[in-house]
Design an enzyme around this catalytic site. Structure first.
Site, PDB file in Angstrom:
ATOM      1  N   GLY A 207       0.842  -1.191   0.000  1.00 56.48           N
ATOM      2  CA  GLY A 207       0.000   0.000   0.000  1.00 56.48           C
ATOM      3  C   GLY A 207       0.875   1.238   0.000  1.00 56.48           C
TER       4      GLY A 207
ATOM      5  N   VAL B  39      14.041   6.645  -5.346  1.00 56.15           N
ATOM      6  CA  VAL B  39      14.264   6.335  -3.933  1.00 56.15           C
ATOM      7  C   VAL B  39      14.617   7.601  -3.175  1.00 56.15           C
ATOM      8  CG1 VAL B  39      15.688   5.060  -2.294  1.00 56.15           C
ATOM      9  CG2 VAL B  39      15.008   3.988  -4.463  1.00 56.15           C
ATOM     10  N   LEU B  40      13.758   7.963  -2.255  1.00 55.43           N
ATOM     11  CA  LEU B  40      14.004   9.085  -1.348  1.00 55.43           C
ATOM     12  C   LEU B  40      13.391   8.713  -0.009  1.00 55.43           C
ATOM     13  CD1 LEU B  40      14.930  12.007  -0.721  1.00 55.43           C
ATOM     14  CD2 LEU B  40      12.639  12.760  -1.438  1.00 55.43           C
TER      15      LEU B  40
ATOM     16  N   GLY C 106       0.054   1.523   7.340  1.00 55.35           N
ATOM     17  CA  GLY C 106       0.125   0.477   8.358  1.00 55.35           C
ATOM     18  C   GLY C 106       0.775  -0.809   7.892  1.00 55.35           C
TER      19      GLY C 106
ATOM     20  N   CYS D  42      -8.955  14.974   1.781  1.00 59.17           N
ATOM     21  CA  CYS D  42     -10.414  14.797   1.784  1.00 59.17           C
ATOM     22  C   CYS D  42     -10.922  13.687   2.690  1.00 59.17           C
ATOM     23  CB  CYS D  42     -10.911  14.559   0.357  1.00 59.17           C
ATOM     24  SG  CYS D  42     -10.473  12.925  -0.292  1.00 59.17           S
TER      25      CYS D  42
ATOM     26  N   GLU E 230      10.030  -2.933   3.971  1.00 56.80           N
ATOM     27  CA  GLU E 230      10.450  -2.009   2.899  1.00 56.80           C
ATOM     28  C   GLU E 230      11.061  -2.776   1.730  1.00 56.80           C
ATOM     29  OE1 GLU E 230       9.462   0.921   3.004  1.00 56.80           O
ATOM     30  OE2 GLU E 230       9.207   1.436   5.107  1.00 56.80           O
TER      31      GLU E 230
END
Length: 200
Positions: free
Chosen positions: A20, A178-179, A25, A161, A102
Site C-alpha cells: 500500500g 528512492v528518497l 500500516g 479529503c 520495505e
C-alpha cells in the site's frame, strides 16, 4: 521436504505480501504477524534494507513506534545467505518465519529468494510500497504480489479529503525514485486529490 526422524511436521511454506502507500500500516501489520509467530514459539528473523535508517539502524519500526529487532542488509541475495548460514538442519531451513520490511528497496531477485524460502517450508511475510511517488509499480513488489499466496492491500487516509489514499505524494522536488522520508517529504492522497496536486 519430508518429516524427519524426530517427527517434526512438514511446514507449509507461503508468501504473504502487505502492500500500500506510505502511512497505511504496512510495517505495523508486519510487526503484528511477526509478534504472533514469536508468541507461538516459532523461529523468526526479520530483514530490512540497510538504507532505511529513519527510526533505527537495527530495528524495524512502524510510524506508531512499535519495533522489532531486524537484520539490515543491502541486497536480497544476502537474505538467503543469512538464512542458509544460520541453518544447521539437513531437513530444511531452521527459520519458520522470515519477515522483510520495505521490500521495494531490494532488487528483483528478491522474488526468487522468497520463492526459494517458501518452497523450503518458510513462511515469508513481506511489507512494501506497491507504487512510487509517480504511481509507478515499485521494484519487486508487483512481481511478489503475483507469486504470493496471500496479498493484503492496506490504505492510509487521504490528508486532503479523508477518502482512502491511493498514492504517496512527494512534497519535495526530487525526481529520484528512492528518497527515504517521512511526513515532511510525503503525504498520502486519494486518486482525485493526487490528480489535483500534480495537475494530471
Amino acid at each position: 521436504m519430508k518429516a524427519n526422524l524426530e517427527g517434526e511436521k512438514y511446514r507449509q511454506g507461503r508468501i504473504e505480501v502487505v502492500c500500500g502507500s506510505m502511512f497505511s500500516g504496512k510495517t505495523e501489520e508486519l510487526i503484528r504477524r511477526i509478534k504472533r509467530a514469536t508468541f507461538a514459539r516459532q523461529r523468526v528473523v526479520i530483514f530490512k534494507p540497510q538504507i532505511d535508517t529513519r527510526y533505527s539502524e537495527e530495528e524495524v519500526v512502524s510510524h506508531d513506534r512499535n519495533a522489532v529487532m531486524s537484520v539490515p542488509l543491502s541486497t536480497s541475495t544476502e537474505i538467503l545467505e543469512y538464512v542458509q548460514n544460520h541453518t544447521t538442519s539437513t531437513e530444511g531451513y531452521d527459520f519458520d518465519v522470515v519477515g522483510i520490511d520495505e521490500a521495494q528497496f531490494f532488487g528483483m531477485d528478491l522474488v526468487e529468494v522468497c520463492n526459494q524460502l517458501a518452497n523450503n517450508g518458510v513462511r515469508v511475510i513481506i511489507a512494501g510500497l506497491d507504487m512510487d511517488f509517480q504511481c509507478t509499480p515499485f521494484g519487486p513488489i508487483p512481481a511478489l504480489c503475483a507469486v504470493a499466496d496471500e496479498v493484503t492491500k492496506v490504505h492510509a487516509i487521504c490528508v486532503k479529503c479523508g477518502a482512502l489514499a491511493y498514492v504517496s505524494h512527494r512534497l519535495v522536488h526530487d525526481q529520484n525514485q528512492v528518497l527515504i522520508g517521512e511526513q515532511t517529504e510525503y503525504e498520502p492522497l486519494c486518486r482525485e486529490c493526487y490528480k489535483k496536486a500534480t495537475n494530471k
